[in-house]
Design an enzyme around this catalytic site. Structure first.
Site, mmCIF file in Angstrom:
data_model
loop_
_atom_site.group_PDB
_atom_site.id
_atom_site.type_symbol
_atom_site.label_atom_id
_atom_site.label_comp_id
_atom_site.label_asym_id
_atom_site.label_seq_id
_atom_site.Cartn_x
_atom_site.Cartn_y
_atom_site.Cartn_z
ATOM 1 N N LYS A 91 0.911 -0.899 0.004
ATOM 2 C CA LYS A 91 -0.044 -0.174 -0.033
ATOM 3 C C LYS A 91 0.935 1.130 0.009
ATOM 4 C CE LYS A 91 -3.812 -2.045 2.653
ATOM 5 N NZ LYS A 91 -5.159 -1.722 1.773
ATOM 6 N N ARG B 49 -10.528 -11.180 1.769
ATOM 7 C CA ARG B 49 -11.326 -12.322 1.072
ATOM 8 C C ARG B 49 -10.805 -13.784 1.095
ATOM 9 N NH1 ARG B 49 -11.459 -9.120 -4.507
ATOM 10 N NH2 ARG B 49 -11.219 -7.323 -2.954
#
Length: 516
Positions: free
Chosen positions: A291, A365
């Protein structure tokens, strides 16, 4: 009249102009009081005192109502004033505007306006008194003791555990109302959300996967007769063949923990449980798909799903809800290292499906996929997973509501009903096959962990991915990325991590308990 006006100017200070000062010792000996006033229907500039405020006004020989009349404009919703020296038992009295009485549920806003107004007003009054270092406050129920308690406890919460200078710790109690049951319920609801806020706000070096699990174990200790806790180690995770979960945790030096909570509140031990699953990434660097540095510190709260799920179960146990609940929280860090998963790697989930990991920052996920597969073994009556899953959810709804993706109209209706009561809103999002095709079209595996059209519909493709690991008829995925933190949008929450939607989950569970 001139003398009366001067007395009023001495006795009242608005929240914009406070010049009161006293010694710390003197303040510690004093109590504060929060009272509410409604706007009178049809009468411009007229106020209607709550039952508690009217009783207080009577004991003070009408001083309160007289000061309200002469101290400035009509007190509008959410505004407040502080009066001093009206009553010997309460040197500081904060009067707060509640808006119109019995406003009720607003279809356009999808919440109960009366309840929200009480939460906002009471929190404002309590904070004003806290700023004056008053350490005990009695609170007017304002017609809804539960909402008043929530406003007080949520509004006073402030994360300063690691600071040497702390805000005044304020204790609160109900004033002038017999509804102690509603007050206690509101305190429980708010304390649940505050527990989630505490976990989410704490730095990642303090709340590691192991520390998170230990904290929840401590919070559930008083309810040991109804709660079973399993802190599963890496060896157990490997035995369960949770390859997707392990692919995320392997880059970190912190060992993963699979936290499993069983709350047995129903008299019927064979009652099918409600299954709550929370994403528990205690720090998300993005892994090899790193990130950007700005705001990466906020990713200490990427375990918000696990925090709200576990806090909900702590609250349910405290309320002794007659319902069985199982909570699952896969806990790990997502870090870059020589052992970390690389973009393009293929991993195998617990149900045997292979996943091409094209973006290691789409990790939530992956850990949820294995937890959902495991959760089906309990034959739950309903499954709700909660996760700070996608930035796309924040783009879509902002902080107004949690996005809900579900295959069950019944489950959606119950969640929506609960959110109207709590004011912590939900909004239904699509689960079209349109999105499923984007995650099942993978070059190397059964599934891809990102949609083929990259960022388009990112929240929806993430939900479609999770659906590939669900066979239960009543399942909902709550994407809480947009509601993870609060700036100033929710007036009764200070700036910081929000702990949303803990109260909505508790209210949903309470509704499920009532329906049997």
């Amino acid at each position: 009249m001139l003398l009366l006006r001067r007395a009023a100017q001495t006795a009242v200070r608005t929240n914009h102009h406070r010049s009161f000062s006293a010694s710390q010792t003197h303040l510690n000996e004093r109590k504060g009081l929060v009272l509410g006033v409604f706007e009178e229907e049809g009468e411009q500039g007229s106020l209607h005192l709550t039952q508690a405020a009217a009783g207080f006004d009577q004991t003070s020989s009408g001083k309160l109502s007289e000061l309200l009349k002469i101290s400035g404009p009509t007190l509008k919703k959410g505004k407040s004033r502080i009066f001093y020296g009206i009553h010997k038992d309460f040197p500081c009295v904060a009067v707060v505007g509640l808006g119109k009485k019995d406003a009720g549920v607003c279809g356009a806003e999808n919440w109960d306006t009366s309840k929200e107004s009480i939460r906002q007003a009471v929190s404002a009054g309590c904070r004003l008194l806290q700023d004056l270092e008053v350490d005990h406050v009695e609170v007017d129920a304002c017609g809804d003791a539960q909402s008043a308690a929530e406003g007080a406890a949520l509004g006073l919460f402030h994360y300063d555990q690691l600071k040497s200078k702390k805000k005044t710790k304020v204790t609160t109690q109900l004033h002038g109302s017999a509804d102690s049951v509603g007050w206690e319920k509101g305190v429980r609801y708010a304390e649940g959300q505050n527990l989630a806020r505490l976990l989410m706000e704490a730095p990642a070096n303090h709340i590691t996967p192991t520390a998170f699990a230990n904290t929840i174990e401590e919070k559930l200790a008083p309810y040991a007769e109804r709660v079973t806790i399993n802190k599963r180690s890496q060896s157990w995770i490997e035995e369960q063949q949770m390859g997707a979960f392990l692919s995320v945790s392997k880059g970190s030096e912190e060992p993963p923990v699979f936290l499993e909570l069983h709350y047995n509140g129903s008299p019927d031990s064979k009652q099918a449980p409600l299954l709550l699953v929370g994403k528990g990434v205690t720090f998300d660097s993005g892994g090899i798909s790193l990130k950007p540095s700005p705001s990466m510190d906020a990713m200490r709260a990427d375990m918000g799903g696990a925090a709200t799920v576990c806090a909900s179960i702590v609250t349910a146990a405290g309320l002794k809800l007659p319902v069985n609940i199982i909570g699952l929280a896969p806990l790990c860090e997502n870090m870059p290292s020589g052992k970390a998963t690389k973009p393009g790697d293929v991993v195998t989930a617990k149900n045997g499906k292979t996943i091409q990991v094209d973006n290691t920052d789409a990790e939530g996920r992956l850990i949820l996929a294995d937890a959902l597969c495991y959760g089906h073994t309990f034959n739950p009556r309903a499954i709700i997973n909660v996760a700070t899953l996608t930035g796309a959810m924040d783009v879509a709804l902002g902080s107004a509501a949690t996005g809900v993706f579900t295959n069950s109209d019944w489950l959606w209706e119950q969640l929506h009903k609960a959110s109207v009561v709590t004011g912590d809103r939900v909004w239904r999002m699509p689960l079209f096959q349109h999105y499923t095709r984007q995650v099942t079209d993978s070059q190397l595996a059964d599934l891809n962990n990102i949609g083929k059209y990259s960022r388009s519909g990112g929240a929806c493709t993430a939900a479609a991915f999770l659906r590939e690991f669900v066979t239960a008829p009543h399942w909902a995925h709550l994407d809480i990325a947009g509601v993870m933190s609060n700036k100033d949008e929710i007036p009764y929450l200070r700036k910081g991590m929000s702990g949303r939607p803990t109260r909505t989950l508790v209210e949903f569970a309470a509704g499920l308990a009532q329906s049997g």
